[in-house]
Every structure is written in C-alpha cells, then in structure tokens.
Scaffold this motif. Structure first.
Motif, short mmCIF file in Angstrom:
data_model
loop_
_atom_site.label_atom_id
_atom_site.label_comp_id
_atom_site.label_asym_id
_atom_site.label_seq_id
_atom_site.Cartn_x
_atom_site.Cartn_y
_atom_site.Cartn_z
N SER A 31 -31.97 49.02 37.75
CA SER A 31 -31.19 48.06 37.49
C SER A 31 -29.59 48.17 37.87
CB SER A 31 -31.14 48.16 35.96
OG SER A 31 -30.71 48.99 35.32
N TYR A 32 -29.16 49.35 38.21
CA TYR A 32 -27.93 49.44 38.65
C TYR A 32 -27.78 49.11 40.17
CZ TYR A 32 -23.70 52.02 40.21
OH TYR A 32 -22.54 52.50 40.58
N GLY A 33 -29.06 49.64 40.90
CA GLY A 33 -29.20 49.29 42.40
C GLY A 33 -29.19 47.76 42.40
N LEU A 36 -25.82 46.16 41.90
CA LEU A 36 -24.74 46.36 43.16
C LEU A 36 -24.95 45.58 44.19
CD1 LEU A 36 -24.46 50.48 42.96
CD2 LEU A 36 -22.81 48.72 42.33
N VAL A 37 -26.38 45.41 44.38
CA VAL A 37 -26.96 44.38 45.62
C VAL A 37 -26.39 42.92 45.47
CG1 VAL A 37 -29.12 43.45 46.73
CG2 VAL A 37 -28.80 46.03 46.38
N PHE A 38 -26.68 42.61 44.26
CA PHE A 38 -26.41 41.07 44.01
C PHE A 38 -24.98 40.68 43.48
CE2 PHE A 38 -31.16 40.95 43.04
CZ PHE A 38 -31.45 40.29 44.30
N TYR A 53 -29.28 49.44 49.20
CA TYR A 53 -30.46 49.19 49.59
C TYR A 53 -31.10 50.55 49.79
CZ TYR A 53 -29.99 44.24 50.13
OH TYR A 53 -29.97 42.77 50.11
N ILE A 54 -30.73 51.53 50.35
CA ILE A 54 -31.14 52.88 50.44
C ILE A 54 -31.56 53.38 48.84
CG2 ILE A 54 -30.98 55.14 50.96
CD1 ILE A 54 -29.54 54.11 53.54
N PHE A 55 -30.33 53.26 48.18
CA PHE A 55 -30.34 54.05 46.78
C PHE A 55 -31.38 53.06 46.15
CE2 PHE A 55 -29.09 53.52 42.04
CZ PHE A 55 -29.13 54.93 41.89
N LEU A 56 -31.94 51.90 45.96
CA LEU A 56 -32.78 51.01 45.46
C LEU A 56 -34.25 51.43 46.10
CD1 LEU A 56 -32.79 48.75 43.41
CD2 LEU A 56 -32.92 47.09 45.32
N GLY A 61 -39.27 54.64 44.97
CA GLY A 61 -40.04 55.45 45.34
C GLY A 61 -40.32 56.71 44.42
N TYR A 62 -39.33 56.90 43.54
CA TYR A 62 -39.33 58.15 42.60
C TYR A 62 -40.18 57.40 41.34
CZ TYR A 62 -38.02 61.49 39.13
OH TYR A 62 -38.28 62.51 38.05
N LEU A 63 -40.04 55.96 41.21
CA LEU A 63 -40.78 55.21 40.15
C LEU A 63 -42.19 55.59 40.59
CD1 LEU A 63 -41.04 53.57 37.79
CD2 LEU A 63 -41.06 51.70 39.20
#
Length: 165
Positions: A31-33, A36-38, A53-56, A61-63
């Motif tokens: 949700s934070y990512g 930030l993107v939007f 985008y890398i953070f998202l 990937g972790y999910l």
C-alpha cells in the motif's frame, strides 16, 4: 513407487516473525509503494519514481515468497510421504527433502512428537510428527509406519500417550 500415505504438514512455527505479521507487513509495504507511485508526480527528472517501482516489485516478490512457504496456494509443498521403500519428509519450497531408505533402518522409536529411525551405520534420523496437521493423519502415519516396519522386520517402539483435549 506407489505411496502408501501422503499427508500435508503444517508450516513450521520456527520463524522469528509469524505468518500473520509477515503478511501484514508486506500489505503495508504494498500500500505504501502504491501510494508513492500514484501520488508523486512523475516527470523525466524524478529518479525516485523508478525506486518506487523497484520497492513495489520487491514487496510483490516477498508476498509470493511468504505465500509459497506458508500456504498451499502453489500446491502442497510440505508433506510426509510413506512408501514401501522410503519415508520422505519435505518441509517447503526452499528446503531439502529428507528421504529415509527403510532397508537401512534397524529400529523405529515413535512418540507423540517425532519418529526416530536408527540406521545400520549407527546414525539417527528423525521426522517431526507434531507438524502433521490432524490427529487422524497422525494415526494414519503411525499405522503406515508400523505396516512398513512389519514388511521390513524392523522393531518399533511406540511410547505415545493418548492426549485428549
């Protein structure tokens, strides 16, 4: 080789952070990512937009990683399988299978939490029975272990107690 019994195992509870907390953290990160993107205006001079985008992507990937380890979303990855020649324990995607050939076993000791196999070379192997999800499955595992032990003439010692809750 035909399997006599294959039962699913619960995810092991040996993580430092529980599955629920990991899931809550990754949902917060996602949700934070997305926020930030939007919300940040994207222009050609803003290099931070790429990092969002890398953070998202890393959060997604972790999910996938925690879902693969803790759920059967991608098929049963944690199981205990008993065949006429082997006992196999697999505890997840990223962990090794433990295969115990029954022709090398000289004794089996069982209790409520684990089954210990004494091998011909003197070493010991064990499988965790407390990870078997239901009591019915635990009973099935113990019955099938006794069955293959009779076929291979392996002495079995069962020190299980009948716990009722």
């Amino acid at each position: 080789m035909k399997s006599l019994a294959r039962v699913g195992l619960r995810p092991s509870r040996d993580h430092k952070i529980s599955f629920g907390v990991q899931l809550a953290l990754v949902l917060l990160w996602l949700s934070y990512g997305l926020f930030l993107v939007f919300t940040e205006p994207g222009n050609a001079t803003n290099d931070r937009h790429f990092i969002h985008y890398i953070f998202l992507g890393l959060a997604l990937g972790y999910l996938v990683f925690i879902l693969a380890q803790n759920t059967s979303l991608f098929g049963t990855q944690s199981y205990l399988e008993i065949t006429p020649a082997y006992v196999v324990e697999k505890r997840g995607h990223f962990k090794k299978k433990i295969a115990i050939p029954l022709q090398d076993v000289t004794a089996i000791n069982m209790n409520n939490t684990q089954a210990r196999f004494t091998m011909r070379d003197g070493s010991k192997c064990s499988i965790e029975l407390k990870l078997v999800s239901t009591r019915k499955s635990q009973r099935l595992v113990k019955d099938k272990l006794n069955e293959v032990a009779r076929k291979h003439d392996i002495p079995v010692t069962d020190t299980s107690t009948n716990n009722r809750r």
